[in-house]
Design a protein around this motif. Sequence first.
Motif, PDB file in Angstrom:
ATOM      1  N   ALA A 231       1.007  20.926 -10.783  1.00  0.00           N
ATOM      2  CA  ALA A 231       0.250  22.094 -10.323  1.00  0.00           C
ATOM      3  C   ALA A 231       0.073  23.113 -11.434  1.00  0.00           C
ATOM      4  CB  ALA A 231       0.965  22.728  -9.129  1.00  0.00           C
ATOM      5  N   SER A 232       1.125  23.313 -12.249  1.00  0.00           N
ATOM      6  CA  SER A 232       1.034  24.330 -13.302  1.00  0.00           C
ATOM      7  C   SER A 232       0.072  23.917 -14.403  1.00  0.00           C
ATOM      8  CB  SER A 232       2.427  24.602 -13.883  1.00  0.00           C
ATOM      9  OG  SER A 232       2.940  23.460 -14.555  1.00  0.00           O
ATOM     10  N   ARG A 233      -0.064  22.633 -14.658  1.00  0.00           N
ATOM     11  CA  ARG A 233      -1.030  22.194 -15.672  1.00  0.00           C
ATOM     12  C   ARG A 233      -2.462  22.511 -15.259  1.00  0.00           C
ATOM     13  NH1 ARG A 233       2.632  17.805 -16.442  1.00  0.00           N
ATOM     14  NH2 ARG A 233       1.560  16.554 -14.880  1.00  0.00           N
ATOM     15  N   ARG A 234      -2.719  22.531 -13.966  1.00  0.00           N
ATOM     16  CA  ARG A 234      -4.083  22.785 -13.489  1.00  0.00           C
ATOM     17  C   ARG A 234      -4.341  24.260 -13.232  1.00  0.00           C
ATOM     18  NH1 ARG A 234      -5.256  18.863  -8.544  1.00  0.00           N
ATOM     19  NH2 ARG A 234      -7.177  20.078  -8.631  1.00  0.00           N
ATOM     20  N   PHE A 235      -3.332  24.991 -12.779  1.00  0.00           N
ATOM     21  CA  PHE A 235      -3.570  26.366 -12.349  1.00  0.00           C
ATOM     22  C   PHE A 235      -2.653  27.389 -13.003  1.00  0.00           C
ATOM     23  CE2 PHE A 235      -4.947  23.561  -8.905  1.00  0.00           C
ATOM     24  CZ  PHE A 235      -6.276  23.948  -8.792  1.00  0.00           C
ATOM     25  N   GLY A 236      -1.816  26.954 -13.924  1.00  0.00           N
ATOM     26  CA  GLY A 236      -0.982  27.893 -14.646  1.00  0.00           C
ATOM     27  C   GLY A 236       0.414  28.007 -14.070  1.00  0.00           C
ATOM     28  N   ARG A 237       1.389  28.267 -14.925  1.00  0.00           N
ATOM     29  CA  ARG A 237       2.777  28.360 -14.506  1.00  0.00           C
ATOM     30  C   ARG A 237       3.034  29.611 -13.680  1.00  0.00           C
ATOM     31  NH1 ARG A 237       5.678  24.677 -17.629  1.00  0.00           N
ATOM     32  NH2 ARG A 237       7.644  25.716 -17.207  1.00  0.00           N
ATOM     33  N   LEU A 238       2.436  30.732 -14.061  1.00  0.00           N
ATOM     34  CA  LEU A 238       2.633  31.968 -13.313  1.00  0.00           C
ATOM     35  C   LEU A 238       2.053  31.855 -11.910  1.00  0.00           C
ATOM     36  CD1 LEU A 238       3.530  34.898 -13.146  1.00  0.00           C
ATOM     37  CD2 LEU A 238       1.349  35.564 -14.188  1.00  0.00           C
ATOM     38  N   THR A 239       0.868  31.300 -11.778  1.00  0.00           N
ATOM     39  CA  THR A 239       0.249  31.145 -10.453  1.00  0.00           C
ATOM     40  C   THR A 239       1.097  30.258  -9.561  1.00  0.00           C
ATOM     41  OG1 THR A 239      -1.950  31.425 -11.415  1.00  0.00           O
ATOM     42  CG2 THR A 239      -1.823  30.400  -9.248  1.00  0.00           C
ATOM     43  N   THR A 240       1.587  29.166 -10.119  1.00  0.00           N
ATOM     44  CA  THR A 240       2.427  28.249  -9.331  1.00  0.00           C
ATOM     45  C   THR A 240       3.732  28.921  -8.922  1.00  0.00           C
ATOM     46  OG1 THR A 240       1.475  26.400 -10.578  1.00  0.00           O
ATOM     47  CG2 THR A 240       3.458  25.958  -9.303  1.00  0.00           C
ATOM     48  N   HIS A 269      12.263  30.191 -11.807  1.00  0.00           N
ATOM     49  CA  HIS A 269      12.711  30.606 -13.143  1.00  0.00           C
ATOM     50  C   HIS A 269      12.211  29.629 -14.202  1.00  0.00           C
ATOM     51  CE1 HIS A 269      15.596  30.883 -16.526  1.00  0.00           C
ATOM     52  NE2 HIS A 269      15.534  32.177 -16.276  1.00  0.00           N
ATOM     53  N   ARG A 270      12.243  28.362 -13.886  1.00  0.00           N
ATOM     54  CA  ARG A 270      11.761  27.349 -14.840  1.00  0.00           C
ATOM     55  C   ARG A 270      10.278  27.519 -15.128  1.00  0.00           C
ATOM     56  NH1 ARG A 270       9.306  22.451 -13.870  1.00  0.00           N
ATOM     57  NH2 ARG A 270       9.531  20.875 -15.520  1.00  0.00           N
ATOM     58  N   LEU A 271       9.501  27.824 -14.094  1.00  0.00           N
ATOM     59  CA  LEU A 271       8.064  28.009 -14.296  1.00  0.00           C
ATOM     60  C   LEU A 271       7.770  29.269 -15.106  1.00  0.00           C
ATOM     61  CD1 LEU A 271       6.779  27.000 -10.749  1.00  0.00           C
ATOM     62  CD2 LEU A 271       6.239  25.828 -12.885  1.00  0.00           C
ATOM     63  N   LEU A 272       8.584  30.298 -14.929  1.00  0.00           N
ATOM     64  CA  LEU A 272       8.345  31.554 -15.645  1.00  0.00           C
ATOM     65  C   LEU A 272       8.892  31.531 -17.068  1.00  0.00           C
ATOM     66  CD1 LEU A 272       9.141  34.130 -12.824  1.00  0.00           C
ATOM     67  CD2 LEU A 272       6.897  33.343 -13.610  1.00  0.00           C
ATOM     68  N   THR A 273       9.743  30.549 -17.373  1.00  0.00           N
ATOM     69  CA  THR A 273      10.276  30.425 -18.724  1.00  0.00           C
ATOM     70  C   THR A 273       9.291  29.665 -19.595  1.00  0.00           C
ATOM     71  OG1 THR A 273      12.516  30.373 -17.820  1.00  0.00           O
ATOM     72  CG2 THR A 273      12.243  29.622 -20.087  1.00  0.00           C
ATOM     73  N   PRO A 274       9.047  30.101 -20.809  1.00  0.00           N
ATOM     74  CA  PRO A 274       8.127  29.364 -21.686  1.00  0.00           C
ATOM     75  C   PRO A 274       8.535  27.906 -21.809  1.00  0.00           C
ATOM     76  CG  PRO A 274       8.712  31.459 -22.671  1.00  0.00           C
ATOM     77  CD  PRO A 274       9.575  31.311 -21.449  1.00  0.00           C
ATOM     78  N   PRO A 275       7.604  26.974 -21.677  1.00  0.00           N
ATOM     79  CA  PRO A 275       7.942  25.548 -21.704  1.00  0.00           C
ATOM     80  C   PRO A 275       8.527  25.133 -23.055  1.00  0.00           C
ATOM     81  CG  PRO A 275       5.571  25.858 -21.855  1.00  0.00           C
ATOM     82  CD  PRO A 275       6.156  27.199 -21.548  1.00  0.00           C
TER      83      PRO A 275
END
Length: 310
Positions: A231-240, A269-275
């Motif tokens: 989901a984050s690859r398509r719509f962004g980590r913050l949005t997810t 937290h994982r989504l908000l942390t830089p990959p």
Amino acid sequence: MMLPAALLLLGALTAVVAPRLLARADWSDREPVLALWVWQCAVAAVLMCCVLSMTLSAAVAWQAVRGHVFAPAPRSVVDAYTLGTAGPWAAALATALAAGGAWTGAMLVREVVRSRKRRRLRRAELLLRAPVLPGEETGSRLVVLEGERPDAWWLPGPEPRFVVTTAALRRLKGRQLDALVAHEEGHAQARHDWLLHCSAALAGGFPQVPVFAGFRDEMHRLVELAADDMASRRFGRLTTALALVELNEDRGVFGPCPTPHGHVPQRVHRLLTPPDRLTAGRRLRLTATAALVPVVPVLLAFVPGLRALG
């Protein structure tokens, strides 16, 4: 012949060592798809050891099985396996491993039957809460339910459906709702439901085997992380991440007390942390190494025959 015993020992060693190595890996949360692949390869290696050990033990114990297994093999290959030296352990080992295989199949069938029963109950509940109106299509993939709690899930089956409550539609706006749909589609496309069924069947049938118990425990976490990444690859980590927060904040998952959805804060937290992904080269090496693990027992089983041919 010690080859069946060696294969069984290799399977037992893999079943104990593999979960410990994977538990110490610091990359599984960063690469959940790769971690899923490694777990599957470890489980496949253990099962392959058991199948090969059962086959060779049965070939040692019974002439009929030997004729089928080694029918196309040259005489030198058959002699290399010393099949004529049958000990009293061969028939017992083959029978025990065959019973274990039958038990595994029974556990998988039980898990599938239970899953289908749960799906039937949920579909009946959906039909009761959202009846099909005259002129409405019955095969719709989207079902909207009246509900005060934000919720959404993917219902797999012959006619898969995405179910969402009106509270979720009110809370999730625009791309957040799209991210939620993409998350559930990620589960469906990767067939995560079958991974969960297989891991539950193996752990339920053999709860004392560490690799099977670890496989089941890790599947629930890793499939969610993998779907989050899709989901984050398509719509962004913050949005997810915001979609996860909006969907779960009324469930008390962000408080100090543990809840059944206690893994949600870690996912956010994982989504908000830089990959911090692994390099492409290391991912390729780990993938190839994991793929070789189930091949090791096959090579071990073929060693006497290859030596005879060489």
